[in-house]
Scaffold this motif. Structure first.
Motif, mmCIF file in Angstrom:
data_model
loop_
_atom_site.group_PDB
_atom_site.id
_atom_site.type_symbol
_atom_site.label_atom_id
_atom_site.label_comp_id
_atom_site.label_asym_id
_atom_site.label_seq_id
_atom_site.Cartn_x
_atom_site.Cartn_y
_atom_site.Cartn_z
ATOM 1 N N GLN A 181 0.711 -1.042 -0.172
ATOM 2 C CA GLN A 181 0.024 -0.037 -0.083
ATOM 3 C C GLN A 181 0.670 1.268 0.179
ATOM 4 O O GLN A 181 0.284 2.398 0.139
ATOM 5 C CB GLN A 181 -0.798 0.105 1.284
ATOM 6 N N GLY A 182 1.986 0.979 -0.054
ATOM 7 C CA GLY A 182 3.142 2.375 -0.156
ATOM 8 C C GLY A 182 3.472 2.868 1.184
ATOM 9 O O GLY A 182 3.671 4.179 1.352
ATOM 10 N N ARG A 183 2.943 2.055 2.363
ATOM 11 C CA ARG A 183 3.357 2.526 3.776
ATOM 12 C C ARG A 183 4.722 2.058 4.109
ATOM 13 O O ARG A 183 5.238 1.014 3.910
ATOM 14 C CB ARG A 183 1.907 2.050 4.618
ATOM 15 N N PRO A 184 5.252 3.059 4.931
ATOM 16 C CA PRO A 184 6.811 2.644 5.226
ATOM 17 C C PRO A 184 6.591 1.622 6.442
ATOM 18 O O PRO A 184 5.838 1.393 7.287
ATOM 19 C CB PRO A 184 7.260 3.900 5.978
ATOM 20 N N VAL A 185 7.684 0.564 6.326
ATOM 21 C CA VAL A 185 7.673 -0.623 7.269
ATOM 22 C C VAL A 185 9.009 -0.336 7.835
ATOM 23 O O VAL A 185 10.077 -0.107 7.379
ATOM 24 C CB VAL A 185 7.715 -1.773 6.365
ATOM 25 N N SER A 186 9.089 -0.485 9.323
ATOM 26 C CA SER A 186 10.276 -0.503 10.177
ATOM 27 C C SER A 186 11.232 -1.760 9.864
ATOM 28 O O SER A 186 10.639 -2.852 9.999
ATOM 29 C CB SER A 186 9.854 -0.293 11.540
ATOM 30 N N MET A 187 12.464 -1.505 9.623
ATOM 31 C CA MET A 187 13.416 -2.445 9.501
ATOM 32 C C MET A 187 14.314 -2.431 10.714
ATOM 33 O O MET A 187 15.453 -2.901 10.411
ATOM 34 C CB MET A 187 13.965 -2.453 7.985
ATOM 35 N N SER A 188 14.105 -2.101 11.747
ATOM 36 C CA SER A 188 14.879 -1.770 12.887
ATOM 37 C C SER A 188 15.333 -3.215 13.432
ATOM 38 O O SER A 188 16.603 -3.325 13.954
ATOM 39 C CB SER A 188 14.230 -1.127 14.032
ATOM 40 N N ASP A 189 14.661 -4.290 13.286
ATOM 41 C CA ASP A 189 15.014 -5.680 13.746
ATOM 42 C C ASP A 189 15.511 -6.591 12.680
ATOM 43 O O ASP A 189 15.928 -7.654 12.812
ATOM 44 C CB ASP A 189 13.961 -6.548 14.483
ATOM 45 N N CYS A 190 15.728 -5.912 11.301
ATOM 46 C CA CYS A 190 16.691 -6.688 10.281
ATOM 47 C C CYS A 190 18.322 -6.224 10.234
ATOM 48 O O CYS A 190 18.241 -5.416 10.262
ATOM 49 C CB CYS A 190 15.983 -6.361 9.062
ATOM 50 N N ARG A 191 19.048 -7.352 10.228
ATOM 51 C CA ARG A 191 20.488 -6.916 10.293
ATOM 52 C C ARG A 191 20.825 -6.757 8.822
ATOM 53 O O ARG A 191 20.412 -7.661 7.971
ATOM 54 C CB ARG A 191 21.070 -8.354 10.906
ATOM 55 N N TYR A 192 21.389 -5.655 8.656
ATOM 56 C CA TYR A 192 21.807 -5.449 7.251
ATOM 57 C C TYR A 192 23.231 -5.941 7.098
ATOM 58 O O TYR A 192 23.943 -5.745 7.547
ATOM 59 C CB TYR A 192 21.961 -3.810 7.293
ATOM 60 N N GLY A 193 23.257 -6.791 5.966
ATOM 61 C CA GLY A 193 24.338 -7.658 5.532
ATOM 62 C C GLY A 193 24.196 -8.043 4.234
ATOM 63 O O GLY A 193 24.153 -7.241 3.165
ATOM 64 N N LYS A 194 24.105 -9.142 3.890
ATOM 65 C CA LYS A 194 23.914 -9.788 2.496
ATOM 66 C C LYS A 194 22.488 -9.409 1.865
ATOM 67 O O LYS A 194 21.629 -9.298 2.736
ATOM 68 C CB LYS A 194 24.005 -11.214 2.653
ATOM 69 N N GLU A 195 22.680 -9.018 0.850
ATOM 70 C CA GLU A 195 21.335 -8.524 0.295
ATOM 71 C C GLU A 195 20.198 -9.386 0.258
ATOM 72 O O GLU A 195 19.192 -8.955 0.439
ATOM 73 C CB GLU A 195 21.595 -7.918 -1.331
ATOM 74 N N SER A 196 20.436 -10.835 0.077
ATOM 75 C CA SER A 196 19.405 -11.722 -0.105
ATOM 76 C C SER A 196 18.852 -11.953 1.579
ATOM 77 O O SER A 196 17.717 -12.084 1.625
ATOM 78 C CB SER A 196 20.217 -13.206 -0.311
ATOM 79 N N LEU A 197 19.657 -11.751 2.610
ATOM 80 C CA LEU A 197 19.051 -11.870 3.852
ATOM 81 C C LEU A 197 18.206 -10.819 4.447
ATOM 82 O O LEU A 197 17.241 -10.845 4.905
ATOM 83 C CB LEU A 197 20.452 -11.935 4.841
ATOM 84 N N VAL A 198 18.542 -9.743 3.819
ATOM 85 C CA VAL A 198 17.652 -8.298 4.111
ATOM 86 C C VAL A 198 16.751 -8.455 3.247
ATOM 87 O O VAL A 198 15.408 -8.274 3.763
ATOM 88 C CB VAL A 198 18.694 -7.158 3.439
ATOM 89 N N ARG A 199 16.527 -8.844 2.165
ATOM 90 C CA ARG A 199 15.449 -9.223 1.323
ATOM 91 C C ARG A 199 14.485 -10.132 1.888
ATOM 92 O O ARG A 199 13.287 -10.056 1.981
ATOM 93 C CB ARG A 199 15.660 -9.538 -0.209
ATOM 94 N N GLN A 200 15.050 -11.111 2.531
ATOM 95 C CA GLN A 200 14.243 -12.450 3.000
ATOM 96 C C GLN A 200 13.409 -11.692 4.428
ATOM 97 O O GLN A 200 12.177 -12.170 4.568
ATOM 98 C CB GLN A 200 15.290 -13.461 3.678
ATOM 99 N N CYS A 201 14.201 -10.775 5.208
ATOM 100 C CA CYS A 201 13.605 -10.361 6.286
ATOM 101 C C CYS A 201 12.543 -9.478 5.875
ATOM 102 O O CYS A 201 11.466 -9.138 6.565
ATOM 103 C CB CYS A 201 14.546 -9.650 7.185
ATOM 104 N N ALA A 202 12.912 -8.738 4.966
ATOM 105 C CA ALA A 202 11.754 -7.462 4.537
ATOM 106 C C ALA A 202 10.576 -8.194 3.838
ATOM 107 O O ALA A 202 9.567 -7.849 4.237
ATOM 108 C CB ALA A 202 12.563 -6.773 3.432
ATOM 109 N N GLU A 203 10.825 -9.323 3.163
ATOM 110 C CA GLU A 203 9.697 -9.941 2.699
ATOM 111 C C GLU A 203 8.836 -10.542 3.698
ATOM 112 O O GLU A 203 7.523 -10.649 3.557
ATOM 113 C CB GLU A 203 9.919 -11.037 1.549
ATOM 114 N N ALA A 204 9.310 -10.939 4.836
ATOM 115 C CA ALA A 204 8.672 -11.585 6.086
ATOM 116 C C ALA A 204 7.736 -10.452 6.629
ATOM 117 O O ALA A 204 6.657 -10.861 7.158
ATOM 118 C CB ALA A 204 9.639 -12.225 7.001
ATOM 119 N N LYS A 205 8.234 -9.141 6.353
ATOM 120 C CA LYS A 205 7.397 -8.137 6.955
ATOM 121 C C LYS A 205 6.303 -7.728 6.002
ATOM 122 O O LYS A 205 5.608 -6.471 6.250
ATOM 123 C CB LYS A 205 8.167 -7.083 7.286
#
Length: 251
Positions: A181-205
């Motif tokens: 819906q274009g709303r911002p989602v907090s990524m504070s509990d996702c660890r930034y490292g490999k792009e694949s891991l970031v995407r996996q965490c983001a998709e779960a949200k």
């Protein structure tokens, strides 16, 4: 090199602090003092009309300020052109002090300061009151312009899964994870490292991608011109208000 960067940094600060001083001087000495002593009213009863009185003051003071500010800006730009400043803080076009001291924004600020001070002196008719009000108002302008600047020209947008997608030397305004819906989602509990891991965490949200809003380096000139136009528009409005004030007070 260190001394060069140090003194250039202080020059940029000085160029943008001087308009506050100019506003205070214009309010106290250019119009306020003569209003307070009554010498302006005496001159208006003689051969000098109120419009001519203020026009001469504006023209002389404005010419001197424009010439001085333009010379300082040219000197600052020339001093920044040395190759060893590449990558230094003075090479960062997104820094407002450096940005504004490198073009017509600074002379325009001097004109605004002069007009603001002159109007405050005409309005308040007291030199100390005009000094305080004009200096405070000009300080507010200098503090507020950096907040307005990024909104004076349309930004570029990148949407995708790359977190740091903006090009080199870009002025990044925001980086947000957005849902469907274009709303911002907090990524504070996702660890930034490999792009694949970031995407996996983001998709779960429920994130659909990352939005980056930025100004590329090519926007430096239009942003500078837009800021200058805004300052000159404010100057013209204050000059018009001052002339209207003089017309109401004098026959």
């Amino acid at each position: 090199m260190t001394h060069h960067i140090f003194w250039l940094g202080w020059v940029s600060v000085l160029l943008l602090a001087l308009p506050v001083t100019v506003a205070a001087w214009a309010g106290a000495a250019l119009t306020g003092a003569e209003q307070e002593r009554g010498t302006a009213a005496l001159a208006w009863t003689q051969s000098v009309s109120p419009r001519r009185w203020i026009a001469v003051k504006w023209a002389v003071a404005g010419g001197v300020l424009l010439a001085g500010a333009s010379s300082l800006v040219l000197l600052f730009v020339w001093a920044r052109s040395v190759p060893y400043l590449d990558g230094s803080p003075l090479d960062d076009w997104t820094d407002w002090l450096t940005f504004s001291a490198s073009g017509p924004v600074t002379p325009a600020l001097f004109l605004l300061a002069l007009t603001l001070g002159a109007y405050a002196g005409l309005l308040l008719r007291r030199s100390l009151a005009a000094l305080a009000v004009s200096a405070g108002a000009m300080f507010g302008v200098v503090q507020g312009l950096p907040l307005l600047l990024p909104h004076l020209w349309p930004t570029e947008r990148i949407f995708g899964w790359k977190v740091t997608a903006a090009p080199a030397r870009a002025w990044v305004l925001s980086e947000s994870a957005l849902d469907a819906q274009g709303r911002p989602v907090s990524m504070s509990d996702c660890r930034y490292g490999k792009e694949s891991l970031v995407r996996q965490c983001a998709e779960a949200k429920g994130v659909e991608g990352f939005e980056t809003l930025y100004h590329p380096a090519s926007h430096a000139v239009p942003l500078h011109l837009a800021e200058t136009a805004l300052i000159l528009a404010l100057t013209a409005a204050l000059a018009f208000a001052a002339l209207r004030l003089l017309r109401r007070r004098t026959p």
